[in-house]
Design an enzyme around this catalytic site. Structure first.
Site, PDB file in Angstrom:
ATOM      1  N   ASP A  68      14.971  41.365  49.284  1.00  0.00           N
ATOM      2  CA  ASP A  68      15.986  40.529  49.935  1.00  0.00           C
ATOM      3  C   ASP A  68      16.562  39.492  48.976  1.00  0.00           C
ATOM      4  O   ASP A  68      16.060  39.310  47.860  1.00  0.00           O
ATOM      5  CB  ASP A  68      15.391  39.843  51.183  1.00  0.00           C
ATOM      6  CG  ASP A  68      14.027  39.213  50.929  1.00  0.00           C
ATOM      7  OD1 ASP A  68      13.669  39.021  49.751  1.00  0.00           O
ATOM      8  OD2 ASP A  68      13.325  38.900  51.901  1.00  0.00           O
ATOM      9  N   ASN A 137       6.771  33.717  61.040  1.00  0.00           N
ATOM     10  CA  ASN A 137       7.247  34.237  62.326  1.00  0.00           C
ATOM     11  C   ASN A 137       7.182  35.762  62.366  1.00  0.00           C
ATOM     12  O   ASN A 137       7.916  36.394  63.114  1.00  0.00           O
ATOM     13  CB  ASN A 137       8.668  33.753  62.615  1.00  0.00           C
ATOM     14  CG  ASN A 137       9.687  34.382  61.668  1.00  0.00           C
ATOM     15  OD1 ASN A 137       9.330  35.036  60.702  1.00  0.00           O
ATOM     16  ND2 ASN A 137      10.964  34.194  61.958  1.00  0.00           N
ATOM     17  N   HIS A 139       8.108  37.968  60.115  1.00  0.00           N
ATOM     18  CA  HIS A 139       9.136  38.794  59.481  1.00  0.00           C
ATOM     19  C   HIS A 139       8.596  39.479  58.238  1.00  0.00           C
ATOM     20  O   HIS A 139       7.612  39.044  57.632  1.00  0.00           O
ATOM     21  CB  HIS A 139      10.426  38.003  59.203  1.00  0.00           C
ATOM     22  CG  HIS A 139      10.373  36.997  58.111  1.00  0.00           C
ATOM     23  ND1 HIS A 139      11.062  35.793  58.179  1.00  0.00           N
ATOM     24  CD2 HIS A 139       9.755  36.983  56.909  1.00  0.00           C
ATOM     25  CE1 HIS A 139      10.871  35.115  57.064  1.00  0.00           C
ATOM     26  NE2 HIS A 139      10.073  35.813  56.279  1.00  0.00           N
ATOM     27  N   GLU A 144      14.044  39.497  60.756  1.00  0.00           N
ATOM     28  CA  GLU A 144      13.598  38.478  61.699  1.00  0.00           C
ATOM     29  C   GLU A 144      13.259  39.097  63.049  1.00  0.00           C
ATOM     30  O   GLU A 144      13.730  40.199  63.369  1.00  0.00           O
ATOM     31  CB  GLU A 144      14.724  37.456  61.888  1.00  0.00           C
ATOM     32  CG  GLU A 144      15.111  36.703  60.618  1.00  0.00           C
ATOM     33  CD  GLU A 144      14.146  35.583  60.263  1.00  0.00           C
ATOM     34  OE1 GLU A 144      12.926  35.797  60.348  1.00  0.00           O
ATOM     35  OE2 GLU A 144      14.613  34.501  59.876  1.00  0.00           O
TER      36      GLU A 144
END
Ligand code: GLP
Length: 253
Positions: A68, A137, A139, A144
């Site tokens: 990413d 979280n 990811h 996400e």
């Protein structure tokens, strides 16, 4: 079924992870590696650099694809993942520049860029080994929590919790980009092997949700339950709780 390995500390997570990557490169010198950023892989990259300096590893034929990149940051922005990879790995080993692939955060046509990234991966023969970290979280890459798994490399809006978690690298929350480009879930799952590394208590809940519950796009990392060749390396703080709740997952390690 995933294989779980408990390391004694963050450094040993890196040492074991680097050994797994090193074995992959020895087996196939022209390996295609999927690489990750964040604090977690830093010791792993240090160990890879050490193995290279010791003459144990040769990256001359290796190709790399990064998971990413932040949208809106230039490659030379100090917090870009380009800069991170250069500083922590690429400038210290003999990987060829033309073999490095990182999404361009300033691409004029980000969708087009995501598509050509997918094509480049295909042209390279697919990813042999994908390194992953895990966000607080749940990811992976910048996939996400969402209502569906998004398959291909795409542009994503970062959640407040991710921006908050990553603000430590920037001088203020406002400076943390609101979007990123990321490999999709299918891109990641198509890798022949996956190496997930994690350390610290703040990753314990994420890994427990990932492997103890049903597969759920609200917990993107849970998709790894379906991958046939996943190795998870973490320290006691991150993996101890999972081991207590599901000792059978650790039976083979
Ligand atoms: C970022 C990256 C992820 C990484 C995560 C965890 O959000 N996009 O690929 O896994 O951070 O980072 P850290 O290792 O710093 O906890």
């Amino acid at each position: 079924m995933a294989k779980f390995i408990i390391a004694k500390d963050h450094n040993q997570v890196g040492e074991i992870g680097a050994q797994i990557i090193s074995d992959q490169i020895k087996l196939k010198p022209a390996s295609v590696l999927g690489l990750a950023t964040g604090s977690t892989p830093i010791p792993l990259y240090q160990h890879l650099v050490r193995l290279y300096q010791q003459g144990v590893l040769d990256f001359a034929a290796v190709k790399s694809f990064n998971l990413d990149e932040y949208a809106g940051l230039s490659a030379d922005h100090p917090q870009s993942y380009h800069a991170f990879m250069d500083e922590n790995l690429f400038s210290r080993i003999n990987i060829a520049k033309e073999n490095i692939h990182i999404l361009d955060g300033l691409a004029q046509d980000p969708e087009q860029q995501c598509q050509s990234f997918e094509e480049e991966i295909k042209k390279a023969g697919g990813i042999d080994l994908q390194l992953l970290g895990i966000g607080n979280n749940d990811h992976i890459g910048f996939n996400e929590p969402a209502s569906v798994f998004i398959c291909d490399t795409h542009v994503v809006d970062l959640t407040d919790s991710t921006r908050e978690a990553n603000r430590r690298f920037f001088s203020s929350l406002e400076e943390v980009p609101t979007q990123a480009l990321t490999m999709g879930i299918r891109t990641i799952m198509a890798a022949r092997k996956i190496l997930l590394i994690l350390n610290g208590q703040n990753k314990a809940a994420a890994i427990e949700k990932a492997f103890l519950n049903v597969i759920d796009p609200q917990v993107p990392v849970s998709i790894l339950q379906l991958h046939p060749d996943v190795t998870v390396v973490g320290d006691e703080a991150a993996l101890g709780g999972l081991k207590k709740q599901a000792p059978s997952l650790f039976a083979s390690s």
